[in-house]
Scaffold this active site. Structure first.
Site, short mmCIF file in Angstrom:
data_model
loop_
_atom_site.label_atom_id
_atom_site.label_comp_id
_atom_site.label_asym_id
_atom_site.label_seq_id
_atom_site.Cartn_x
_atom_site.Cartn_y
_atom_site.Cartn_z
N ASP A 105 0.85 -1.20 0.00
CA ASP A 105 0.00 0.00 0.00
C ASP A 105 0.88 1.25 0.00
OD1 ASP A 105 -2.15 -1.70 0.21
OD2 ASP A 105 -2.34 -1.47 2.39
N1 URA Z 1 -1.34 -5.89 3.92
C1 URA Z 1 -1.81 -4.62 3.89
O1 URA Z 1 -2.85 -4.32 4.47
N2 URA Z 1 -1.09 -3.69 3.23
C2 URA Z 1 0.07 -3.96 2.61
O2 URA Z 1 0.68 -3.07 2.03
C3 URA Z 1 0.54 -5.28 2.65
C4 URA Z 1 -0.18 -6.24 3.30
#
Ligand code: URA
Length: 240
Positions: A105
């Site tokens: 993310d």
């Molecule tokens: N899980 C999440 O919520 N975000 C990420 O970036 C990776 C795994």
């Protein structure tokens, strides 16, 4: 065997047109002999190719470990937000076809593997291969054994989908506990959604490991380095 212009251009320094000119000018050698035409076929892995006497280290593919900072998107291109490719140093950026093998993310930090090897990316992302990804999550609420059990059983997300069994353990207790989570799949916002389904909340997230390969602690946020063949094998748990 591949065309000489294709081999040299794939390294990202010279275009095919430039390679053609360099060859005509007698500036390219293969195994010490000048090659005047850039369309000859050469065994890239077993030949010494040089431009103006400097050997070109021909690599079929490149594998880069990046410590992604927040605010950067895991994509090859984005019209507005800087991407993990945009923040690479020029020496890597010149290489064509680079993309992140898997997504973090925008607000997640840590290990992103960047490569131009589609087959390898497919292998490490395929759920069938079970390449684990390890994260450190800082939580907004207390952590307890109920969460450990739910993760083990496979968390039922709010949209009704069931996660694969995952490991979670407490690393640091306190008002905002830090836990280590090991996933064997990669759903959208997965860790945040898993904790939300357990009435908790992720306030910071960092990926620290892919397979058995740790994020290099010497890499500051935004820094990257190439990884060795041995390290690559640690991701997929294959013998180097
Ligand atoms: N899980 C999440 O919520 N975000 C990420 O970036 C990776 C795994």
């Amino acid at each position: 065997m591949e065309r000489l212009d294709k081999i040299i251009a794939s390294q990202g320094i010279y275009s095919r047109k430039e390679v053609k000119q360099l060859a005509r000018q007698g500036r390219i050698t293969v195994d010490g002999k000048a090659v005047l035409s850039s369309d000859v076929k050469v065994d890239a892995e077993n030949s010494h190719i040089a431009v103006d006497g400097s050997e070109i280290c021909v690599k079929k593919h490149i594998y880069i470990m990046l410590n992604k900072p927040q605010g950067v998107v895991s994509a090859a291109r984005d019209a507005v937000t800087p991407t993990v490719i945009d923040i690479l140093p020029d020496e890597f950026k010149v290489r064509k076809g680079l993309f992140p093998a898997g997504r973090l993310d925008k607000d997640t930090e840590g290990f992103v593997l960047i490569t131009d090897d589609g087959d390898f990316a497919h292998r490490i992302l395929s759920p069938k291969k079970h390449v684990s990804k390890t994260y450190l999550a800082t939580l907004g609420k207390p952590f307890d054994n109920v969460i450990i059990q739910k993760f083990k059983d496979g968390v039922l997300l709010k949209d009704g989908s069931r996660c694969l069994s995952a490991d979670v353990r407490l690393v640091e207790d306190g008002e905002n506990p830090v836990v280590e989570v090991i996933l064997h799949e990669g759903m959208y916002h997965q860790i945040k959604r898993m904790f939300a389904a357990c009435q908790n909340e992720v306030i910071a997230l960092k990926r620290i490991k892919m397979g058995n390969l740790h994020l290099d602690e010497n890499l500051a946020l935004g820094e990257c380095r190439e990884i060795s063949y041995k390290e690559l094998c640690m991701i997929t748990d294959e013998k180097a």
